[in-house]
Design a protein around this motif. Sequence first.
Motif, PDB file in Angstrom:
ATOM      1  N   UNK A 249       6.605   4.301  16.722  1.00 60.64           N
ATOM      2  CA  UNK A 249       6.045   4.355  15.377  1.00 60.64           C
ATOM      3  C   UNK A 249       5.823   2.911  14.928  1.00 60.64           C
ATOM      4  N   UNK A 250       4.657   2.654  14.316  1.00 63.89           N
ATOM      5  CA  UNK A 250       4.246   1.265  14.072  1.00 63.89           C
ATOM      6  C   UNK A 250       4.028   0.988  12.586  1.00 63.89           C
ATOM      7  N   UNK A 251       4.184  -0.272  12.244  1.00 60.26           N
ATOM      8  CA  UNK A 251       3.790  -0.799  10.947  1.00 60.26           C
ATOM      9  C   UNK A 251       2.815  -1.946  11.151  1.00 60.26           C
ATOM     10  N   UNK A 252       2.045  -2.233  10.104  1.00 58.94           N
ATOM     11  CA  UNK A 252       1.081  -3.330  10.175  1.00 58.94           C
ATOM     12  C   UNK A 252       1.796  -4.622   9.799  1.00 58.94           C
ATOM     13  N   UNK A 253       1.923  -5.504  10.781  1.00 58.44           N
ATOM     14  CA  UNK A 253       2.562  -6.803  10.539  1.00 58.44           C
ATOM     15  C   UNK A 253       1.587  -7.780   9.920  1.00 58.44           C
ATOM     16  N   UNK A 254       0.341  -7.747  10.378  1.00 62.45           N
ATOM     17  CA  UNK A 254      -0.691  -8.595   9.777  1.00 62.45           C
ATOM     18  C   UNK A 254      -2.048  -7.938   9.945  1.00 62.45           C
ATOM     19  N   UNK A 255      -2.897  -8.139   8.959  1.00 66.49           N
ATOM     20  CA  UNK A 255      -4.291  -7.710   9.005  1.00 66.49           C
ATOM     21  C   UNK A 255      -5.110  -8.815   8.354  1.00 66.49           C
ATOM     22  N   UNK A 256      -5.717  -9.636   9.184  1.00 66.93           N
ATOM     23  CA  UNK A 256      -6.406 -10.838   8.717  1.00 66.93           C
ATOM     24  C   UNK A 256      -7.910 -10.653   8.821  1.00 66.93           C
ATOM     25  N   UNK A 257      -8.578 -10.868   7.687  1.00 69.43           N
ATOM     26  CA  UNK A 257     -10.037 -10.833   7.637  1.00 69.43           C
ATOM     27  C   UNK A 257     -10.496 -12.107   6.933  1.00 69.43           C
ATOM     28  N   UNK A 259      -9.482 -15.149   7.263  1.00 66.95           N
ATOM     29  CA  UNK A 259      -8.312 -15.971   6.916  1.00 66.95           C
ATOM     30  C   UNK A 259      -7.432 -15.390   5.817  1.00 66.95           C
ATOM     31  N   UNK A 260      -7.725 -14.194   5.344  1.00 65.78           N
ATOM     32  CA  UNK A 260      -6.904 -13.565   4.310  1.00 65.78           C
ATOM     33  C   UNK A 260      -6.104 -12.427   4.930  1.00 65.78           C
ATOM     34  N   UNK A 261      -4.760 -12.508   4.777  1.00 64.85           N
ATOM     35  CA  UNK A 261      -3.874 -11.490   5.344  1.00 64.85           C
ATOM     36  C   UNK A 261      -3.534 -10.470   4.260  1.00 64.85           C
ATOM     37  N   UNK A 262      -3.944  -9.213   4.479  1.00 62.61           N
ATOM     38  CA  UNK A 262      -3.697  -8.148   3.495  1.00 62.61           C
ATOM     39  C   UNK A 262      -2.696  -7.121   4.020  1.00 62.61           C
ATOM     40  N   UNK A 263      -1.811  -7.544   4.911  1.00 65.08           N
ATOM     41  CA  UNK A 263      -0.819  -6.623   5.471  1.00 65.08           C
ATOM     42  C   UNK A 263       0.060  -6.007   4.393  1.00 65.08           C
ATOM     43  N   UNK A 315      -8.623   1.950   1.918  1.00 64.97           N
ATOM     44  CA  UNK A 315      -7.854   0.847   2.485  1.00 64.97           C
ATOM     45  C   UNK A 315      -7.758   0.983   4.004  1.00 64.97           C
ATOM     46  N   UNK A 316      -7.428   2.182   4.474  1.00 66.07           N
ATOM     47  CA  UNK A 316      -7.263   2.362   5.912  1.00 66.07           C
ATOM     48  C   UNK A 316      -8.597   2.358   6.652  1.00 66.07           C
ATOM     49  N   UNK A 317      -9.673   2.703   5.964  1.00 66.72           N
ATOM     50  CA  UNK A 317     -10.975   2.656   6.626  1.00 66.72           C
ATOM     51  C   UNK A 317     -11.359   1.233   7.019  1.00 66.72           C
ATOM     52  N   UNK A 318     -10.736   0.239   6.371  1.00 63.26           N
ATOM     53  CA  UNK A 318     -10.971  -1.150   6.761  1.00 63.26           C
ATOM     54  C   UNK A 318     -10.468  -1.441   8.180  1.00 63.26           C
ATOM     55  N   UNK A 319      -9.572  -0.590   8.657  1.00 62.59           N
ATOM     56  CA  UNK A 319      -9.028  -0.759  10.007  1.00 62.59           C
ATOM     57  C   UNK A 319      -9.903  -0.099  11.065  1.00 62.59           C
TER      58      UNK A 319
END
Length: 350
Positions: A249-257, A259-263, A315-319
């Motif tokens: 089972x996972x969590x989002x540690x970082x999501x960078x777009x 240079x902006x991290x929205x994790x 929000x999740x559709x960004x992934x």
Amino acid sequence: MKNLKLITAFALLALFSFTSCQDEIDTDNGENPNTNTANSQTASNLERVSMYDGSFDDFLDGVSCSSILLPVTATVNGTQVTIVSEADYQQVIDIMAQFNDDNDEVLLQFPLTIQLSNYTELVVTSQSEYNAISQACQAVEQIAEDAISCVEVNYPITILNYNLNLEQTGSVVIESNQQLYAYINNLSEDTLFAVNYSITATVSGDTATTIASDLELQVQIDDCLGLEETQAEAEDNADELEQLLVNGVYQIESFVDTSVDTASDYAEFTIDFANDMTLVAENIINTTVQDVQGTYQVTSQTEVYLELNFEGDTSFSLLNHQWEVTSYNNTSISLQSTTNAAITLVLTQI
């Protein structure tokens, strides 16, 4: 039992007959470097390129040195399937694709007929006979005398014959792989040959190329076999990644777009990957928040890719990208968007 031994012996003899002219490489081919003996490297290359390629149904039989001639009946993961034409292969593929963490099992119904690399057709009457053929195939692959499928010669081609005095004695027009295979295997010890270059070939399934010499043929073979090895390694890594996803089972540690991290937007959520290629993001802090459903797919070429498709949540559709897997281990998976290298995602197992 006596009949079993005789049939198995025949099967192995048929399978290994294509190696008979490969025992030694004769590098002394006279003054003309393009005039080859039956034991030359060029003869070996042409023989392997022209062998019958049985790898297209490996998902069914697991034996690349042969293919099963249809019709055939098999039980796939407990479901009986009768395969009448190649269009019916999709039934087998669909059954195997239902879950990505199971061990697919194919039980063949005997007797059945197979075609070997040397174009011989053979009736196999039991699983034990089939196992013997599979083991012989693996032995041939280990010594690199199996079929080369990534270089497809475009026919017709012409082969020039010479005697041992390097005097041309004739020529042969070859119209097919089977004709080329037969020609190489029927060469006598006192016959030399040369391919009348240039010839054209299709490499790695889609690249047309012109080959002007034995050396260029060798280079094309080396390159495409190297590519196949890379693809096979990526496929193994994709299988390993699927197991990691399903078992954790996972969590989002970082999501960078850019240079902006929205994790932090996803800090309350875990992502659970199911073995039927569905996934769910669950809010573990506020249970009144609706779960976000989606699907995923792991694929490979020379690299491994993870495609995410969340539904109904902005929000999740960004992934929702096809991600290249840049690294992974038992605790972390690092991803980079295939369409925008500035977008990265890191999943951490909890």
